[in-house]
Design a protein around this motif. Structure first.
Motif, mmCIF file in Angstrom:
data_model
loop_
_atom_site.group_PDB
_atom_site.id
_atom_site.type_symbol
_atom_site.label_atom_id
_atom_site.label_comp_id
_atom_site.label_asym_id
_atom_site.label_seq_id
_atom_site.Cartn_x
_atom_site.Cartn_y
_atom_site.Cartn_z
ATOM 1 N N ILE A 176 0.828 -1.202 0.000
ATOM 2 C CA ILE A 176 0.000 0.000 0.000
ATOM 3 C C ILE A 176 0.865 1.256 0.000
ATOM 4 C CG2 ILE A 176 -0.158 0.067 2.533
ATOM 5 C CD1 ILE A 176 -3.000 1.033 0.215
ATOM 6 N N ALA A 177 2.074 1.123 0.559
ATOM 7 C CA ALA A 177 2.935 2.298 0.681
ATOM 8 C C ALA A 177 3.365 2.850 -0.678
ATOM 9 C CB ALA A 177 4.162 1.949 1.523
ATOM 10 N N TYR A 178 3.536 1.972 -1.682
ATOM 11 C CA TYR A 178 4.108 2.445 -2.956
ATOM 12 C C TYR A 178 3.271 3.511 -3.652
ATOM 13 C CZ TYR A 178 7.113 -1.522 -2.037
ATOM 14 O OH TYR A 178 7.976 -2.391 -1.434
ATOM 15 N N PRO A 179 1.986 3.241 -3.929
ATOM 16 C CA PRO A 179 1.215 4.309 -4.589
ATOM 17 C C PRO A 179 1.147 5.570 -3.744
ATOM 18 C CG PRO A 179 -0.213 2.481 -3.940
ATOM 19 C CD PRO A 179 1.186 2.026 -3.753
ATOM 20 N N ILE A 180 1.132 5.406 -2.428
ATOM 21 C CA ILE A 180 1.057 6.586 -1.564
ATOM 22 C C ILE A 180 2.347 7.400 -1.652
ATOM 23 C CG2 ILE A 180 0.936 7.318 0.858
ATOM 24 C CD1 ILE A 180 -1.168 5.153 1.274
ATOM 25 N N HIS A 181 3.483 6.702 -1.797
ATOM 26 C CA HIS A 181 4.751 7.421 -1.963
ATOM 27 C C HIS A 181 4.750 8.250 -3.239
ATOM 28 C CE1 HIS A 181 7.283 4.518 0.687
ATOM 29 N NE2 HIS A 181 6.441 5.251 1.362
ATOM 30 N N PHE A 182 4.038 7.743 -4.249
ATOM 31 C CA PHE A 182 4.073 8.396 -5.544
ATOM 32 C C PHE A 182 3.275 9.696 -5.601
ATOM 33 C CE2 PHE A 182 6.431 5.491 -8.158
ATOM 34 C CZ PHE A 182 6.792 6.322 -9.207
ATOM 35 N N LEU A 183 2.184 9.750 -4.863
ATOM 36 C CA LEU A 183 1.294 10.909 -4.973
ATOM 37 C C LEU A 183 2.004 12.250 -4.753
ATOM 38 C CD1 LEU A 183 -2.174 9.841 -3.531
ATOM 39 C CD2 LEU A 183 -1.516 10.279 -5.899
ATOM 40 N N PRO A 184 2.857 12.374 -3.731
ATOM 41 C CA PRO A 184 3.515 13.681 -3.549
ATOM 42 C C PRO A 184 4.412 14.043 -4.733
ATOM 43 C CG PRO A 184 3.734 12.350 -1.569
ATOM 44 C CD PRO A 184 3.175 11.454 -2.628
ATOM 45 N N LEU A 185 4.949 13.027 -5.432
ATOM 46 C CA LEU A 185 5.849 13.322 -6.551
ATOM 47 C C LEU A 185 5.089 13.952 -7.708
ATOM 48 C CD1 LEU A 185 8.060 10.098 -6.519
ATOM 49 C CD2 LEU A 185 8.565 12.327 -5.537
ATOM 50 N N ILE A 186 3.811 13.522 -7.877
ATOM 51 C CA ILE A 186 3.010 14.101 -8.969
ATOM 52 C C ILE A 186 2.086 15.152 -8.366
ATOM 53 C CG2 ILE A 186 1.610 13.549 -11.004
ATOM 54 C CD1 ILE A 186 2.345 10.585 -10.437
ATOM 55 N N SER A 187 2.684 16.145 -7.748
ATOM 56 C CA SER A 187 1.903 17.235 -7.176
ATOM 57 C C SER A 187 2.768 18.480 -7.280
ATOM 58 C CB SER A 187 1.595 16.951 -5.703
ATOM 59 O OG SER A 187 2.757 17.173 -4.923
ATOM 60 N N SER A 188 2.342 19.540 -6.621
ATOM 61 C CA SER A 188 3.166 20.750 -6.676
ATOM 62 C C SER A 188 4.224 20.746 -5.576
ATOM 63 C CB SER A 188 2.273 21.978 -6.536
ATOM 64 O OG SER A 188 1.673 21.960 -5.259
ATOM 65 N N ALA A 189 4.545 19.551 -5.047
ATOM 66 C CA ALA A 189 5.493 19.487 -3.936
ATOM 67 C C ALA A 189 6.898 19.924 -4.338
ATOM 68 C CB ALA A 189 5.524 18.067 -3.367
ATOM 69 N N PHE A 190 7.349 19.534 -5.534
ATOM 70 C CA PHE A 190 8.728 19.804 -5.918
ATOM 71 C C PHE A 190 8.852 20.918 -6.954
ATOM 72 C CE2 PHE A 190 8.550 15.457 -4.423
ATOM 73 C CZ PHE A 190 9.536 15.467 -3.465
ATOM 74 N N VAL A 191 7.916 20.905 -7.893
ATOM 75 C CA VAL A 191 7.943 21.948 -8.932
ATOM 76 C C VAL A 191 6.531 22.482 -9.111
ATOM 77 C CG1 VAL A 191 9.898 20.966 -10.182
ATOM 78 C CG2 VAL A 191 7.576 20.225 -10.737
ATOM 79 N N PRO A 192 6.382 23.733 -9.566
ATOM 80 C CA PRO A 192 5.036 24.262 -9.817
ATOM 81 C C PRO A 192 4.353 23.439 -10.915
ATOM 82 C CG PRO A 192 6.700 26.000 -9.873
ATOM 83 C CD PRO A 192 7.433 24.717 -9.835
ATOM 84 N N THR A 193 3.051 23.224 -10.776
ATOM 85 C CA THR A 193 2.337 22.392 -11.751
ATOM 86 C C THR A 193 2.323 23.026 -13.133
ATOM 87 O OG1 THR A 193 0.312 23.435 -10.990
ATOM 88 C CG2 THR A 193 0.806 21.262 -10.094
ATOM 89 N N SER A 194 2.539 24.340 -13.210
ATOM 90 C CA SER A 194 2.462 25.027 -14.504
ATOM 91 C C SER A 194 3.527 24.528 -15.480
ATOM 92 C CB SER A 194 2.606 26.535 -14.293
ATOM 93 O OG SER A 194 3.808 26.796 -13.591
ATOM 94 N N SER A 195 4.579 23.841 -14.963
ATOM 95 C CA SER A 195 5.636 23.348 -15.838
ATOM 96 C C SER A 195 5.301 21.978 -16.423
ATOM 97 C CB SER A 195 6.949 23.266 -15.051
ATOM 98 O OG SER A 195 6.806 22.332 -13.986
ATOM 99 N N MET A 196 4.169 21.393 -16.008
ATOM 100 C CA MET A 196 3.873 20.012 -16.423
ATOM 101 C C MET A 196 3.012 19.993 -17.685
ATOM 102 S SD MET A 196 2.826 18.572 -12.673
ATOM 103 C CE MET A 196 3.904 18.820 -11.264
ATOM 104 N N PRO A 197 3.086 18.896 -18.498
ATOM 105 C CA PRO A 197 2.184 18.756 -19.648
ATOM 106 C C PRO A 197 0.726 18.667 -19.180
ATOM 107 C CG PRO A 197 3.617 16.814 -19.400
ATOM 108 C CD PRO A 197 4.031 17.790 -18.349
ATOM 109 N N SER A 198 -0.206 19.041 -20.029
ATOM 110 C CA SER A 198 -1.562 19.304 -19.556
ATOM 111 C C SER A 198 -2.225 18.125 -18.822
ATOM 112 C CB SER A 198 -2.436 19.755 -20.724
ATOM 113 O OG SER A 198 -2.421 18.748 -21.719
ATOM 114 N N GLY A 199 -2.042 16.892 -19.332
ATOM 115 C CA GLY A 199 -2.686 15.740 -18.684
ATOM 116 C C GLY A 199 -2.186 15.554 -17.266
ATOM 117 N N VAL A 200 -0.871 15.536 -17.117
ATOM 118 C CA VAL A 200 -0.253 15.356 -15.799
ATOM 119 C C VAL A 200 -0.644 16.514 -14.889
ATOM 120 C CG1 VAL A 200 1.938 15.058 -14.573
ATOM 121 C CG2 VAL A 200 1.703 14.216 -16.910
#
Lengths: 255, 255
Positions: A176-200
């Motif tokens: 269960i830990a793996y998908p939960i670890h991933f969520l912060p990586l695909i968020s605005s935690a490290f970089v602003p979301t404006s730099s991401m492609p539209s789907g992501v």
């Protein structure tokens, strides 16, 4: 004839005392949960940070909220692990055949996650201060941040409880830990979301972790919090209630 | 209710797991203050009966009462008046022996948990090991601690599911002694075992569970009458390996 009283608070206290002893006797869990996020923080600030454009002069200020959430996410696997061991070893069976308040055993584990997270998050914030993190936030804002992190812990531990109680193997319990670890990586935690492609970007902006990150970031930088705190709160309450119901059901089925 | 002659009463108990019938109409009664042994091969359903009587599992049909309380409609009262020692020693390995006992005393909401723990450690010869983690205990010590945990609070009925499986002969005899003492002081003991000798040694009544039903139920003398009368034959009696083992061990300890 005996009167049957519910001793929920007393039972939960005994359970909390029990699993806190577990933590203090195997400090490695706290160390793992603390050191990994600190290593990530060092990596992002001193290796990758130079290339990341956040629009803030001090990247550690931008990064810290995400790191705190990652630390909480890391602790989740241990919750499933501890629950799974209790089921496996027959300890829960013993508790369930005793006049113990039904949910006390689970609450013991959940509260332990809260307390151990307070310890590891404090250490992480101290390291961030050494790395140059500065915040204009007052006591109330810090309390609000603590509250948001506590909520995030509650959400994740109840999800982890479902996994720990219904898994058939120890690997399954920790998965269960793996998908939960991933969520912060695909968020605005490290970089602003404006730099991401539209789907992501659409995913990143609408998933719960971003609301948590943004709310904490706003509080720590003295900005108005806006809607994020309410979005984070509604996600938390919704998921916690659902996960609590499912976890209790898994617990009763196991018992 | 407590003046009921029978501590356990079971009628027409049925239970299937996913359409595989395990219990197909089990009936028996256990007199208060007696030792009742349920014999059966692996997978006969002994543990299923124990789980139903200790409120860990619900039967599909039939009735079961423990100390006069129905296991389905009054589970809290049942839990208040029983204790269970499951098939695998359910002790908390990270806690010490003493801490395990104190925890159970607290969860049973008893006064003076420390004194209760000290008393039981003494009686079970665990005083020297009291402050060591249970993980360091031998199999026999762990079982003794497990049974001691079940005796916290002096429940009127104790359930022991294969209490001596996996123990060496010495430890097994120790457990037998404890069980006899318990029954001597008025506690009802319900015990499951695969060892015929164990039932012979301990039980006032013996029942055999086979193909989901109790096929024989009676005292040892009654059971013996079901078989052809004893023939007298002259055979040189060789010492059993157990006799040899115990003789050598005793010589060593007395030397």
């Amino acid at each position: 004839m005996e009167t049957i009283k519910n001793h929920f608070f007393m039972d939960t206290r005994v359970m909390l005392g029990r699993s806190m002893r577990h933590i203090f006797r195997s400090m490695d869990t706290i160390i793992t949960v603390t050191i990994m996020p600190i290593a990530m923080m060092l990596l992002f600030v001193y290796v990758l940070g130079g290339a990341i454009q956040t629009g803030t002069p001090n990247y550690v200020n931008y990064l810290l909220p995400g790191i705190l959430l990652i630390a909480v996410a890391n602790s989740v696997g241990y919750v499933s692990f501890r629950l799974f061991t209790d089921v496996q070893r027959g300890i829960f069976e013993r508790f369930n055949s005793m006049p113990v308040a039904r949910s006390a055993a689970l609450w013991g584990h959940v509260l332990t996650a809260l307390v151990s997270n307070v310890m590891s998050l404090t250490v992480i914030v101290l390291v961030a201060l050494i790395m140059g993190f500065r915040s204009p936030a007052g006591v109330l804002s810090w309390l609000a941040v603590a509250g948001i992190l506590a909520m995030f812990t509650l959400v994740l531990t109840w999800i982890a409880a479902i996994a720990g109680l219904s898994a058939k193997t120890i690997d399954g319990a920790s998965a269960i830990a793996y998908p939960i670890h991933f969520l912060p990586l695909i968020s605005s935690a490290f970089v602003p979301t404006s730099s991401m492609p539209s789907g992501v970007r659409a995913f990143a902006e609408n998933q719960p972790v971003t609301a948590f990150v943004e709310a904490i970031r706003a509080l720590l930088s003295g900005q108005p919090v806006g809607n994020n705190i309410w979005v984070a709160l509604s996600w938390s309450i919704g998921i916690t209630v659902l996960a609590y119901i499912l976890a209790m059901r898994a617990y009763k089925r196991r018992g | 209710m407590s003046h009921n002659e029978f501590a356990i009463s079971v009628q027409g108990l049925k239970k299937s797991y996913k359409n595989v019938p395990v219990l197909e109409g089990v009936d028996f009664q256990v007199k208060a203050g007696s030792i009742f042994a349920l014999l059966g091969s692996n997978g006969a359903g002994k543990t299923t009966i124990v789980k139903i009587l200790t409120t860990l599992l619900k039967q599909d049909s039939g009735h079961a009462t423990v100390n006069g309380f129905d296991v389905i409609s009054k589970p809290d009262n049942v839990r208040q008046s029983i204790s269970l020692t499951g098939q695998f020693a359910a002790v908390d390995e990270i806690l010490t022996g003493r801490e395990n006992l104190i925890m159970i005393a607290r969860l049973r909401h008893l006064n003076h948990p420390h004194e209760i723990a000290a008393g039981l450690l003494e009686r079970f010869g665990l005083t020297d090991a009291a402050d060591r983690r249970a993980a360091t205990y031998s199999g026999g010590m762990r079982r003794r601690l497990d049974i001691a945990m079940s005796l916290v609070g002096n429940s009127r009925v104790i359930f022991l599911d294969e209490p001596t499986t996996g123990l060496d002969p010495e430890a097994r005899m120790e457990v037998w002694k404890i069980i006899k003492e318990r029954a001597g002081s008025g506690t009802t003991v319900f015990l499951t075992t695969q060892y015929l000798e164990e039932a012979e040694q301990l039980a006032d009544k013996i029942a055999i569970l086979h193909n989901g039903r109790i096929i024989v139920n009676g005292t040892l003398a009654e059971l013996k009458q079901l078989f052809p009368p004893a023939k007298v034959e002259y055979i040189e009696k060789q010492p059993s390996l157990e006799d040899i083992f115990l003789t050598i061990i005793n010589k060593k300890t007395h030397a």
